[in-house]
Design a protein around this motif. Structure first.
Motif, PDB file in Angstrom:
ATOM      1  N   ILE A  50       0.823  -1.214   0.000  1.00 31.23           N
ATOM      2  CA  ILE A  50       0.000   0.000   0.000  1.00 31.23           C
ATOM      3  C   ILE A  50       0.859   1.266   0.000  1.00 31.23           C
ATOM      4  N   ARG A  51       1.976   1.215   0.727  1.00 32.47           N
ATOM      5  CA  ARG A  51       2.923   2.332   0.740  1.00 32.47           C
ATOM      6  C   ARG A  51       4.329   1.756   0.613  1.00 32.47           C
ATOM      7  N   TYR A 164      -4.342   7.541  -5.942  1.00 33.52           N
ATOM      8  CA  TYR A 164      -3.086   7.232  -5.244  1.00 33.52           C
ATOM      9  C   TYR A 164      -2.926   5.740  -4.957  1.00 33.52           C
ATOM     10  N   CYS A 165      -3.985   4.948  -5.182  1.00 31.09           N
ATOM     11  CA  CYS A 165      -4.070   3.638  -4.539  1.00 31.09           C
ATOM     12  C   CYS A 165      -3.748   2.449  -5.451  1.00 31.09           C
ATOM     13  N   THR A 233     -14.276  -1.519   4.974  1.00 35.57           N
ATOM     14  CA  THR A 233     -14.278  -0.087   5.145  1.00 35.57           C
ATOM     15  C   THR A 233     -15.470   0.516   4.408  1.00 35.57           C
ATOM     16  N   PRO A 260     -13.085   6.727   5.927  1.00 32.91           N
ATOM     17  CA  PRO A 260     -11.873   7.441   5.500  1.00 32.91           C
ATOM     18  C   PRO A 260     -12.185   8.663   4.651  1.00 32.91           C
ATOM     19  N   GLN A 262      -9.585  11.066   3.830  1.00 32.39           N
ATOM     20  CA  GLN A 262      -8.319  11.288   3.094  1.00 32.39           C
ATOM     21  C   GLN A 262      -7.853  12.736   3.079  1.00 32.39           C
ATOM     22  N   ARG A 274     -11.937  10.758  -5.355  1.00 28.39           N
ATOM     23  CA  ARG A 274     -12.746  10.209  -4.263  1.00 28.39           C
ATOM     24  C   ARG A 274     -14.244  10.378  -4.516  1.00 28.39           C
ATOM     25  N   ASP A 300      -9.161   7.766   7.854  1.00 26.79           N
ATOM     26  CA  ASP A 300      -7.793   7.723   7.318  1.00 26.79           C
ATOM     27  C   ASP A 300      -7.521   9.072   6.657  1.00 26.79           C
ATOM     28  N   LEU A 301      -6.301   9.569   6.796  1.00 26.92           N
ATOM     29  CA  LEU A 301      -5.926  10.860   6.208  1.00 26.92           C
ATOM     30  C   LEU A 301      -4.584  10.740   5.515  1.00 26.92           C
ATOM     31  N   ILE A 302      -4.480  11.372   4.352  1.00 30.38           N
ATOM     32  CA  ILE A 302      -3.209  11.386   3.624  1.00 30.38           C
ATOM     33  C   ILE A 302      -2.714  12.830   3.525  1.00 30.38           C
ATOM     34  N   PHE A 331      -1.291   9.190   7.144  1.00 29.80           N
ATOM     35  CA  PHE A 331      -0.240   8.679   6.265  1.00 29.80           C
ATOM     36  C   PHE A 331       0.381   9.797   5.442  1.00 29.80           C
ATOM     37  N   VAL A 332       1.680   9.655   5.194  1.00 33.21           N
ATOM     38  CA  VAL A 332       2.311  10.517   4.195  1.00 33.21           C
ATOM     39  C   VAL A 332       2.086   9.840   2.855  1.00 33.21           C
ATOM     40  N   TYR A 333       1.653  10.607   1.870  1.00 31.00           N
ATOM     41  CA  TYR A 333       1.432  10.065   0.528  1.00 31.00           C
ATOM     42  C   TYR A 333       2.668   9.317   0.048  1.00 31.00           C
ATOM     43  N   SER A 334       2.446   8.153  -0.504  1.00 31.34           N
ATOM     44  CA  SER A 334       3.541   7.357  -1.033  1.00 31.34           C
ATOM     45  C   SER A 334       3.245   7.044  -2.498  1.00 31.34           C
ATOM     46  N   ARG A 336       2.946   5.241  -5.798  1.00 25.21           N
ATOM     47  CA  ARG A 336       2.834   3.844  -6.198  1.00 25.21           C
ATOM     48  C   ARG A 336       2.892   3.730  -7.714  1.00 25.21           C
TER      49      ARG A 336
HETATM   50  N1  SAH Z   1     -10.444   0.543   0.972  1.00 19.94           N
HETATM   51  C1  SAH Z   1     -10.154   1.325   2.055  1.00 19.94           C
HETATM   52  C2  SAH Z   1      -8.728   1.363   2.538  1.00 19.94           C
HETATM   53  C3  SAH Z   1      -7.612   0.976   1.694  1.00 19.94           C
HETATM   54  S1  SAH Z   1      -5.988   1.304   2.133  1.00 19.94           S
HETATM   55  C4  SAH Z   1     -10.660   2.678   1.777  1.00 19.94           C
HETATM   56  O1  SAH Z   1     -10.950   3.039   0.682  1.00 19.94           O
HETATM   57  O2  SAH Z   1     -10.771   3.441   2.692  1.00 19.94           O
HETATM   58  C5  SAH Z   1      -6.007   2.099   3.688  1.00 19.94           C
HETATM   59  C6  SAH Z   1      -5.572   3.507   3.661  1.00 19.94           C
HETATM   60  O3  SAH Z   1      -4.255   3.624   3.200  1.00 19.94           O
HETATM   61  C7  SAH Z   1      -6.375   4.424   2.767  1.00 19.94           C
HETATM   62  O4  SAH Z   1      -7.565   4.824   3.327  1.00 19.94           O
HETATM   63  C8  SAH Z   1      -5.411   5.570   2.561  1.00 19.94           C
HETATM   64  O5  SAH Z   1      -5.573   6.539   3.568  1.00 19.94           O
HETATM   65  C9  SAH Z   1      -4.048   4.926   2.716  1.00 19.94           C
HETATM   66  N2  SAH Z   1      -3.342   4.858   1.433  1.00 19.94           N
HETATM   67  C10 SAH Z   1      -3.676   4.161   0.343  1.00 19.94           C
HETATM   68  N3  SAH Z   1      -2.784   4.371  -0.655  1.00 19.94           N
HETATM   69  C11 SAH Z   1      -1.854   5.231  -0.167  1.00 19.94           C
HETATM   70  C12 SAH Z   1      -0.678   5.844  -0.716  1.00 19.94           C
HETATM   71  N4  SAH Z   1      -0.287   5.621  -1.962  1.00 19.94           N
HETATM   72  N5  SAH Z   1       0.029   6.672   0.096  1.00 19.94           N
HETATM   73  C13 SAH Z   1      -0.352   6.914   1.364  1.00 19.94           C
HETATM   74  N6  SAH Z   1      -1.447   6.371   1.913  1.00 19.94           N
HETATM   75  C14 SAH Z   1      -2.199   5.537   1.167  1.00 19.94           C
END
Ligand code: SAH
Ligand code: SF4
Ligand code: F3S
Length: 435
Positions: A50-51, A164-165, A233, A260, A262, A274, A300-302, A331-334, A336
């Protein structure tokens, strides 16, 4: 001769539950669980990507097995889960760690037995990363390790493609299990004595079986017996009034929602794909609180998403202040590889993201701490989950997800216990059992 397995799990609840399925397959093959790789005949890494740090963590630990593997050539090392499912990653793992015997992905966990048998019959590493074929395997019987809680999948995969995911790429398209099967599974878990059922999906609100998600929840809440229901979630865009009504109506459904958000900035939310605005998010929160005033909301917050300005970040702080979250993962954005956001301009420098996350964590912690203080002197019901050796206390969570500790001379695991809170320390509560 006994044979032993050791599983190392990274990532989300989905992976924790999948490790229970891996344990089920291995135990069916005659392996028994052991507590360290040194004693194991097979070591399985169930990975997350994920990160970047999740990835590095797994790579580091796979690397550490090299010496052990040199001493114990018969030991099988398997790497599975989300990390090898990424494009070209399996080859990458094979090159970096040639001693890894089996590499498998997220779509063929149920083939693990045949992959192991294949490996035992050959000297060559076995690498198998099928693409998503849209199917669901119902064969695996998990060896549950988290009594009194039981995880139950309701969906697999994700169609949301938040920019971001990586999850949609490594878990494939969203598939819903049949409602009938889910209900039957929950019924038998409750009959076996499980006290907390957590329904799992990347976005439970888009579940589509014979029933909708609120209907499914309602049916489960009507199963006889004392047990709690949680789910995660929830994606804010699909969180509905109907769901709020079902949550309000059935006491078995915990007054606790992971929603979440974000970011609090509308332009960042749009860039994240989103599909809601901060206003729409707040509207849902207000509705939920109006109907279920005691509902704990977590999120959850990025920070540091590409293009995030100081104003965008301030908007996130504002939203956090308005909602007053019971707790939040920050979380700090990572970046991908393969996601839309990885190609976006204006990647935020690390120092800026770091400074932002520190401010955010500070705010979130202060909210969590003030909420803790409201617990002092109150009596709460917790479901005892475990014994904490360090503290010499039993522990469990209340319906809002808050952890409480207490002393008991009897084994209380799996019991609902009322405790009066005597001490509050940051996020943890300590109390004494009330009879
Ligand atoms: N399906 C869930 C959670 C998935 S991952 C949802 O949509 O909420 C869990 C969390 O990881 C996410 O909610 C997001 O805040 C964080 N996340 C996902 N990808 C990320 C990335 N590239 N960098 C930082 N945080 C990330
Ligand atoms: Fe990732 Fe978004 Fe799907 Fe959650 S909803 S898994 S954040 S793409
Ligand atoms: Fe990680 Fe895969 Fe879960 S990437 S967060 S283990 S779905």
């Amino acid at each position: 001769m006994k044979k032993f397995y050791h599983i190392i799990t990274y990532g989300c609840q989905m992976n924790v539950h999948e490790s229970e399925k891996i344990a089920g397959i291995l135990s069916e093959m005659g392996y028994e669980s052991c507590s360290s790789p040194e004693e194991a005949d097979i070591v399985v890494f169930n990975t997350c990507c994920i990160r970047e740090n999740a990835e590095n963590h797994a790579f580091g630990n796979i690397g550490m097995l090299k010496k052990l593997k040199q001493r114990r050539r018969d030991m099988i090392v398997a790497v599975g889960g989300c990390l090898p499912q990424q494009m070209n990653k399996a080859e990458n793992i094979h090159e970096k760690f040639p001693y890894v015997d089996i590499i498998f992905g997220t779509h063929n966990l149920h083939d693990l037995k045949s992959l192991i048998l294949k490996k035992l019959a050959s000297k060559e590493p076995v690498i198998s990363i099928p693409e998503d074929d849209g199917s669901i395997c119902e064969e695996d019987v998990p060896l549950r390790t988290s009594y009194p809680n039981a995880w139950v999948n309701i969906t697999y995969g994700c169609n949301n493609f938040c920019s971001y995911c990586i999850v949609p790429y490594v878990r494939g398209r969203e598939r819903s299990r049949s409602s009938e099967r889910i209900i039957a599974e929950v019924r038998s878990l409750v009959a076996e004595g499980y006290k907390e059922i957590t329904l799992l999906g990347q976005n439970v609100n888009s579940y589509r079986g014979e029933l909708t998600f609120p209907q499914l929840l309602e049916t489960i809440a009507n199963i006889e017996g004392k047990f709690r229901i949680r789910f995660m979630t929830s994606h804010p865009k699909d969180f509905s009034d109907e769901l709020i009504e079902v949550m309000a109506k059935y006491p078995k459904i915990c007054h606790c929602l992971h929603l979440p958000v974000q970011s609090g900035s509308d332009s960042i939310l749009a860039a994240m794909n989103r599909r809601y605005t901060s206003g729409q998010y707040l509207e849902k929160v207000v509705k939920l609180k109006a109907r279920i005033p005691d509902c704990a909301i977590t999120t959850d917050l990025i920070v540091g998403f590409p293009g995030e300005t100081d104003e965008d970040f301030e908007a996130t702080l504002d939203l956090v202040k308005k909602v007053n979250f019971a707790s939040a993962f920050t979380f700090v954005y990572s970046k991908r590889q393969g996601t839309k956001a990885a190609e976006m301009p204006d990647q935020v420098p690390e120092e800026v993201s770091k400074a932002r996350i520190m401010r955010l964590v500070e705010l979130v912690n202060s909210q969590t701490r003030s909420l803790s203080e409201t617990y002092l002197g109150k009596t709460i019901e917790i479901l005892c989950e475990d014994y904490d050796d360090k503290r010499g206390m039993y522990m469990g969570r209340d319906e809002y997800g808050r952890m409480g500790y207490f002393i008991s001379s009897q084994n209380m695991i799996g019991k609902f216990v009322k405790i009066q809170i005597k001490q509050v320390n940051g996020i943890s509560l300590t109390g004494s059992a009330v009879v």
